[in-house]
Design a protein around this motif. Structure first.
Motif, short mmCIF file in Angstrom:
data_model
loop_
_atom_site.label_atom_id
_atom_site.label_comp_id
_atom_site.label_asym_id
_atom_site.label_seq_id
_atom_site.Cartn_x
_atom_site.Cartn_y
_atom_site.Cartn_z
N VAL A 252 0.84 -1.24 0.02
CA VAL A 252 0.12 0.00 -0.12
C VAL A 252 0.86 1.38 0.07
CG1 VAL A 252 -2.04 -1.15 1.06
CG2 VAL A 252 -0.10 0.13 2.72
N ASP A 253 0.46 2.29 -0.67
CA ASP A 253 1.04 3.57 -0.39
C ASP A 253 0.47 4.28 1.05
OD1 ASP A 253 -1.23 4.97 -0.91
OD2 ASP A 253 -0.90 4.85 -2.83
N TYR A 254 1.16 5.28 1.09
CA TYR A 254 0.95 5.97 2.46
C TYR A 254 -0.70 6.87 2.51
CZ TYR A 254 5.32 4.80 5.19
OH TYR A 254 5.96 4.27 5.98
N VAL A 255 -0.96 7.23 1.19
CA VAL A 255 -2.29 7.54 1.23
C VAL A 255 -3.30 6.52 1.54
CG1 VAL A 255 -3.89 8.90 -0.31
CG2 VAL A 255 -1.32 9.42 -0.36
N THR A 256 -3.18 5.40 1.07
CA THR A 256 -4.16 4.35 1.30
C THR A 256 -4.28 3.92 2.89
OG1 THR A 256 -3.75 3.36 -1.01
CG2 THR A 256 -4.51 1.96 0.74
N PHE A 257 -2.94 3.98 3.31
CA PHE A 257 -2.69 3.56 4.75
C PHE A 257 -3.31 4.88 5.50
CE2 PHE A 257 -0.11 4.20 8.57
CZ PHE A 257 -0.48 3.17 9.16
N ALA A 258 -3.16 6.09 5.28
CA ALA A 258 -3.68 7.16 5.89
C ALA A 258 -5.37 7.17 5.93
CB ALA A 258 -3.10 8.34 5.50
N HIS A 259 -5.84 6.55 4.90
CA HIS A 259 -7.46 6.58 4.91
C HIS A 259 -7.88 5.42 5.65
CE1 HIS A 259 -8.78 9.57 1.85
NE2 HIS A 259 -7.67 9.53 1.11
N ALA A 260 -7.18 4.22 5.66
CA ALA A 260 -7.64 3.23 6.62
C ALA A 260 -7.35 3.64 7.83
CB ALA A 260 -6.71 1.88 6.25
N LEU A 261 -6.22 4.24 8.27
CA LEU A 261 -6.01 4.68 9.83
C LEU A 261 -7.10 5.79 10.22
CD1 LEU A 261 -4.35 4.53 12.25
CD2 LEU A 261 -2.97 6.31 11.32
N ALA A 262 -7.39 6.71 9.27
CA ALA A 262 -8.53 7.67 9.76
C ALA A 262 -9.90 7.02 9.75
CB ALA A 262 -8.50 8.79 8.69
N ARG A 263 -10.24 6.00 9.12
CA ARG A 263 -11.52 5.44 9.26
C ARG A 263 -11.58 4.72 10.49
NH1 ARG A 263 -10.57 4.03 3.80
NH2 ARG A 263 -9.85 1.83 4.61
N ARG A 264 -10.41 4.12 10.97
CA ARG A 264 -10.56 3.18 12.11
C ARG A 264 -10.74 4.24 13.45
NH1 ARG A 264 -11.45 -1.55 14.57
NH2 ARG A 264 -10.17 -1.72 16.65
N ALA A 265 -9.92 5.38 13.12
CA ALA A 265 -10.09 6.36 14.34
C ALA A 265 -11.10 7.63 14.25
CB ALA A 265 -8.60 7.25 14.26
N GLY A 266 -11.97 7.51 13.12
CA GLY A 266 -13.29 8.35 13.25
C GLY A 266 -12.61 9.65 12.78
N VAL A 267 -11.86 9.68 11.84
CA VAL A 267 -11.01 10.83 11.43
C VAL A 267 -11.55 11.33 10.03
CG1 VAL A 267 -9.14 12.27 10.65
CG2 VAL A 267 -9.06 11.04 12.90
N ASP A 268 -12.01 12.58 9.89
CA ASP A 268 -12.84 12.95 8.43
C ASP A 268 -11.66 12.74 7.27
OD1 ASP A 268 -14.06 14.25 6.27
OD2 ASP A 268 -14.74 15.98 7.61
N ALA A 269 -12.01 12.23 6.29
CA ALA A 269 -10.92 11.94 5.11
C ALA A 269 -10.62 13.13 4.58
CB ALA A 269 -11.76 10.91 4.22
N ALA A 270 -11.34 14.25 4.92
CA ALA A 270 -11.06 15.47 4.33
C ALA A 270 -9.59 16.09 4.96
CB ALA A 270 -12.05 16.61 4.55
N LEU A 271 -9.48 15.53 6.12
CA LEU A 271 -7.99 15.74 6.66
C LEU A 271 -6.95 14.89 6.31
CD1 LEU A 271 -9.22 16.16 10.33
CD2 LEU A 271 -8.84 18.13 8.88
N ILE A 272 -7.07 14.49 4.98
CA ILE A 272 -6.07 13.68 4.39
C ILE A 272 -5.69 14.52 2.92
CG2 ILE A 272 -5.21 11.77 3.19
CD1 ILE A 272 -6.96 10.24 5.38
N SER A 273 -4.61 15.03 2.78
CA SER A 273 -4.20 15.78 1.72
C SER A 273 -2.97 15.27 0.83
CB SER A 273 -3.78 17.30 1.97
OG SER A 273 -3.57 17.82 0.97
N PRO A 274 -3.31 14.38 -0.18
CA PRO A 274 -2.12 13.54 -0.64
C PRO A 274 -1.12 14.51 -1.19
CG PRO A 274 -4.37 12.57 -1.27
CD PRO A 274 -4.54 13.92 -0.78
N SER A 275 0.19 13.93 -0.87
CA SER A 275 1.29 14.53 -1.78
C SER A 275 2.25 13.25 -2.24
CB SER A 275 1.71 15.45 -0.59
OG SER A 275 3.19 15.95 -1.23
N SER A 276 3.58 13.75 -2.50
CA SER A 276 4.51 12.88 -2.80
C SER A 276 5.83 13.28 -2.48
CB SER A 276 4.32 12.43 -4.39
OG SER A 276 4.75 13.54 -5.12
N ALA A 277 6.76 12.45 -2.10
CA ALA A 277 8.09 12.87 -2.11
C ALA A 277 8.83 13.58 -3.07
CB ALA A 277 9.07 11.35 -1.76
N ALA A 278 8.37 13.16 -4.23
CA ALA A 278 8.84 13.68 -5.34
C ALA A 278 8.47 15.45 -5.38
CB ALA A 278 8.43 13.13 -6.86
#
Length: 312
Positions: free
Chosen positions: A246-272
């Protein structure tokens, strides 16, 4: 932020291939203060095993903690009553492995020398290695697949594997050695999680990288799995891996769902995009576990189970 608990470590033990350990010998955890070492000692304690850990500082010596300095020319003697050693210690910092010649000495000479000494004393030894020895360009490499290291740390661990295997062959002890390769180990204190949790508490977005792939496993999972391997004394090459790349974006969404965090608080980026150099950026991080599962009953850890473990 506290995550809800779920079942997190699933094992099945095929009776014909997983005999229980027949003696009561204790365990030695070389590198017990490390992340993985902490998981192993916690699992040993939960299962009621006696164990020792090591330290290279005389000031840290206590009951149950024995002195071991890899750089000393004095032979290391395992404590009485120990029949199995987990050798977890290593120089793991990627930058150090690239620039400090001592890192190679530690990983390729000194730690394998300690493994050889433990084998010579009659112990069964687990030598911890890494998924990075495969280079990250092939999906799900098997336990006995060829290596293709791309960075200094991976090359040193690959060479370290060769050194410990050669020592076991010289001593006629290949049946008392296993090499266990791990994917990314996580708990709630591993970066970037503390920063993410802090940001979410403040109602601020996090910026996980879409171009960083991993197959994470939890500290609890790896500790329980390694102790299972130790109890069953399985030799050869073994793998412990997450079930998904998985990439870290996918991981963050899975973690947010578990923690009850709004997906709007995930703003994908990249190392590049951020101009951040990452030494090891595999296309594939997960390890194939066919042999490991057949011999131990341990299955790759599912992402949901990993996330449940992060609530510890």
């Amino acid at each position: 932020m506290r995550l809800k608990r779920q079942a997190r470590f699933r094992l099945s033990y095929p009776r014909q291939v997983c005999p229980q350990m027949t003696d009561e010998a204790g365990f030695l955890v070389v590198g017990g203060d490390s992340l993985v070492g902490g998981g192993v000692t916690a699992a040993l304690r939960r299962r009621g095993h006696s164990f020792f850990t090591t330290t290279r500082r005389h000031s840290n010596l206590t009951v149950g903690r024995t002195f071991l300095d890899f750089e000393s020319t004095e032979p290391f003697k395992a404590p009485d009553g120990v029949g199995y050693a987990f050798v977890i210690a290593a120089a793991t910092n990627y930058d150090r492995c690239e620039t400090d010649p001592m890192a190679r000495v530690i990983n390729v000479e000194l730690i394998p020398r300690t493994v050889a000494s433990l084998l010579e004393q009659g112990l069964f030894v687990t030598f911890i290695s890494t998924n990075s020895v495969f280079g990250g360009e092939r999906p799900w490499p098997g336990e006995d697949d060829a290596h293709a290291p791309q960075i200094a740390y991976a090359q040193q661990k690959s060479d370290g594997e060769l050194a410990v295997r050669a020592a076991a062959e010289r001593l006629g002890a290949t049946d008392r050695l296993n090499i266990v390769r791990l994917t990314k180990i996580m708990n709630g204190a591993v970066s970037p999680l503390p920063a993410w949790f802090d940001a979410w508490r403040r109602g601020e977005p996090v910026q996980p990288f879409s171009d960083l792939i991993f197959a994470p496993i939890s500290v609890r999972f790896v500790g329980e799995a390694l102790v299972t391997i130790g109890e069953r004394r399985v030799s050869g090459n073994l793998h412990l891996s997450g079930a998904e790349n998985v990439d870290y974006v996918t991981f963050a969404h899975a973690l947010a769902r578990r923690a009850g965090v709004d997906a709007a608080l995930i703003s994908p980026s990249s190392a590049a995009e951020k101009g951040i150099h990452i030494a090891f950026k595999p296309r594939y991080s997960g390890l194939g576990m066919t042999r490991t599962t057949q011999l131990t009953g341990i299955e790759p850890q599912k992402l949901d189970d990993l996330i449940a473990d992060l609530g510890d």
